[in-house]
Design a protein around this motif. Sequence first.
Motif, PDB file in Angstrom:
ATOM      1  N   VAL A 208       0.858  -1.182   0.000  1.00 56.20           N
ATOM      2  CA  VAL A 208       0.000   0.000   0.000  1.00 56.20           C
ATOM      3  C   VAL A 208       0.897   1.235   0.000  1.00 56.20           C
ATOM      4  CG1 VAL A 208      -1.762   1.286   1.248  1.00 56.20           C
ATOM      5  CG2 VAL A 208      -1.799  -1.211   1.274  1.00 56.20           C
ATOM      6  N   TYR A 209       0.591   2.189  -0.883  1.00 56.86           N
ATOM      7  CA  TYR A 209       1.353   3.429  -0.992  1.00 56.86           C
ATOM      8  C   TYR A 209       0.433   4.611  -0.686  1.00 56.86           C
ATOM      9  CZ  TYR A 209       4.598   0.508  -3.683  1.00 56.86           C
ATOM     10  OH  TYR A 209       5.454  -0.486  -4.088  1.00 56.86           O
ATOM     11  N   VAL A 210       0.979   5.609   0.009  1.00 66.47           N
ATOM     12  CA  VAL A 210       0.279   6.875   0.202  1.00 66.47           C
ATOM     13  C   VAL A 210       1.257   7.992  -0.138  1.00 66.47           C
ATOM     14  CG1 VAL A 210       0.847   6.956   2.680  1.00 66.47           C
ATOM     15  CG2 VAL A 210      -1.041   8.328   1.779  1.00 66.47           C
ATOM     16  N   ALA A 211       0.758   8.982  -0.855  1.00 61.56           N
ATOM     17  CA  ALA A 211       1.564  10.150  -1.210  1.00 61.56           C
ATOM     18  C   ALA A 211       0.717  11.389  -1.006  1.00 61.56           C
ATOM     19  CB  ALA A 211       2.037  10.056  -2.652  1.00 61.56           C
ATOM     20  N   ILE A 212       1.316  12.437  -0.437  1.00 62.15           N
ATOM     21  CA  ILE A 212       0.581  13.680  -0.216  1.00 62.15           C
ATOM     22  C   ILE A 212       1.184  14.783  -1.084  1.00 62.15           C
ATOM     23  CG2 ILE A 212      -0.181  13.049   2.091  1.00 62.15           C
ATOM     24  CD1 ILE A 212       1.982  14.856   3.244  1.00 62.15           C
ATOM     25  N   TYR A 213       0.294  15.685  -1.542  1.00 65.33           N
ATOM     26  CA  TYR A 213       0.683  16.706  -2.515  1.00 65.33           C
ATOM     27  C   TYR A 213       0.157  18.074  -2.092  1.00 65.33           C
ATOM     28  CZ  TYR A 213       1.240  12.545  -5.446  1.00 65.33           C
ATOM     29  OH  TYR A 213       1.614  11.320  -5.939  1.00 65.33           O
ATOM     30  N   ASP A 214       0.825  19.118  -2.598  1.00 63.82           N
ATOM     31  CA  ASP A 214       0.299  20.455  -2.394  1.00 63.82           C
ATOM     32  C   ASP A 214      -0.669  20.809  -3.521  1.00 63.82           C
ATOM     33  OD1 ASP A 214       1.769  21.191  -4.640  1.00 63.82           O
ATOM     34  OD2 ASP A 214       3.254  22.372  -3.530  1.00 63.82           O
ATOM     35  N   ASN A 242       1.392  22.372   3.920  1.00 60.42           N
ATOM     36  CA  ASN A 242       1.013  22.727   2.555  1.00 60.42           C
ATOM     37  C   ASN A 242       0.209  21.633   1.856  1.00 60.42           C
ATOM     38  OD1 ASN A 242       2.352  25.253   2.556  1.00 60.42           O
ATOM     39  ND2 ASN A 242       4.311  24.214   2.204  1.00 60.42           N
ATOM     40  N   ALA A 243       0.022  20.513   2.528  1.00 58.02           N
ATOM     41  CA  ALA A 243      -0.649  19.382   1.889  1.00 58.02           C
ATOM     42  C   ALA A 243      -2.121  19.673   1.644  1.00 58.02           C
ATOM     43  CB  ALA A 243      -0.484  18.139   2.741  1.00 58.02           C
ATOM     44  N   GLN A 244      -2.593  19.311   0.441  1.00 53.77           N
ATOM     45  CA  GLN A 244      -3.987  19.510   0.058  1.00 53.77           C
ATOM     46  C   GLN A 244      -4.727  18.181  -0.125  1.00 53.77           C
ATOM     47  OE1 GLN A 244      -5.557  22.752  -0.564  1.00 53.77           O
ATOM     48  NE2 GLN A 244      -3.750  23.281   0.668  1.00 53.77           N
ATOM     49  N   TYR A 245      -4.038  17.180  -0.626  1.00 58.40           N
ATOM     50  CA  TYR A 245      -4.702  15.908  -0.887  1.00 58.40           C
ATOM     51  C   TYR A 245      -3.688  14.768  -0.852  1.00 58.40           C
ATOM     52  CZ  TYR A 245      -2.950  16.423  -5.710  1.00 58.40           C
ATOM     53  OH  TYR A 245      -2.153  16.578  -6.814  1.00 58.40           O
ATOM     54  N   ALA A 246      -4.226  13.563  -0.688  1.00 55.04           N
ATOM     55  CA  ALA A 246      -3.400  12.350  -0.684  1.00 55.04           C
ATOM     56  C   ALA A 246      -3.891  11.430  -1.789  1.00 55.04           C
ATOM     57  CB  ALA A 246      -3.494  11.644   0.666  1.00 55.04           C
ATOM     58  N   LYS A 247      -2.972  10.653  -2.352  1.00 54.29           N
ATOM     59  CA  LYS A 247      -3.320   9.574  -3.274  1.00 54.29           C
ATOM     60  C   LYS A 247      -2.899   8.253  -2.650  1.00 54.29           C
ATOM     61  CE  LYS A 247      -3.324  11.961  -7.729  1.00 54.29           C
ATOM     62  NZ  LYS A 247      -2.746  11.993  -9.107  1.00 54.29           N
ATOM     63  N   ILE A 248      -3.792   7.276  -2.734  1.00 56.45           N
ATOM     64  CA  ILE A 248      -3.535   5.967  -2.145  1.00 56.45           C
ATOM     65  C   ILE A 248      -3.775   4.905  -3.209  1.00 56.45           C
ATOM     66  CG2 ILE A 248      -4.308   4.278  -0.427  1.00 56.45           C
ATOM     67  CD1 ILE A 248      -4.985   6.657   1.380  1.00 56.45           C
ATOM     68  N   PHE A 249      -2.833   3.965  -3.317  1.00 58.78           N
ATOM     69  CA  PHE A 249      -2.973   2.904  -4.307  1.00 58.78           C
ATOM     70  C   PHE A 249      -2.304   1.637  -3.794  1.00 58.78           C
ATOM     71  CE2 PHE A 249       0.009   6.245  -5.357  1.00 58.78           C
ATOM     72  CZ  PHE A 249       1.236   5.609  -5.472  1.00 58.78           C
ATOM     73  N   VAL A 250      -2.719   0.514  -4.332  1.00 59.92           N
ATOM     74  CA  VAL A 250      -2.191  -0.789  -3.924  1.00 59.92           C
ATOM     75  C   VAL A 250      -1.633  -1.484  -5.157  1.00 59.92           C
ATOM     76  CG1 VAL A 250      -2.689  -2.980  -2.784  1.00 59.92           C
ATOM     77  CG2 VAL A 250      -3.972  -0.918  -2.139  1.00 59.92           C
TER      78      VAL A 250
END
Length: 268
Positions: A208-214, A242-250
């Motif tokens: 499982v991966y999570v990444a956060i973005y501005d 500064n984070a606005q959203y996260a993306k999560i994928f498997v």
Amino acid sequence: MSAVNIPSNTESIDTSAFKNCLNIKDINIPDSTVQIGNQAFYNCSNLENLTVGNNIQDFGTDVFTGCQNLALINYNSSKIPDSLFSNCGNLQTLILGNKVENILENAFSDCYKLNKVFISKSIVEIENGAFKNCSSIATTEYEGSETDLEEVYIGTDNENLINAINYNSPLFAPEDITITNPTITKKETENQWNFTIDVEQPYIGCNVYVAIYDNSGILLNANKVPLELYNNTVISVDKNSNAQYAKIFVWINDMQPITNSEEISLIN
């Protein structure tokens, strides 16, 4: 040296190549490797996790002798030779992938702490004593049915393995995977965002991966954890103002997705 990732173009690992390397904890042997020499990993006594590629054709003697702290083996070559992992006293989890067909005599004998075994329905032969004295096996997750197992040759002294079988365990990803949407729950603490992920069908070897973005889509932070097979997976990432959203994928280890990517707002 805590981890050894053999280069992806390596065809042969020489005799005694890593003999007595006491600091190794993790070894990843790639699919390109077809031959491993005598005592290549002899007495790597602190080795804990081992992944073996799909194409080993020739094992030397005593390759993993003395690997007393080996806790997890992920093995996916067609044959497991005689006594290859015998007397690995702290081995607890064994994953035999969908390329494994033959487990020869005493391959895992005297692995007293072996607790959980995952076996693909590709298996055709389990020779005498392959799991002799593996008295701690609590669960054998078998991908095939009871009818499939009747076609497998099973020698003597493997009762501990067979008596613990759960049939029809969908553990290994098929070539054609149905991509689904994960169910995700977000919670936060003062310093972290925590995500709980539930997937429709988990498979061995997924992360499982999570990444956060501005707001401009610039990556600020990321994390990765193994996908849990029997429970929801929890993954955390440190907060960034500064984070606005996260993306999560498997993804499976070869970067094949098993879920669609999900975008989660981080703005309350």
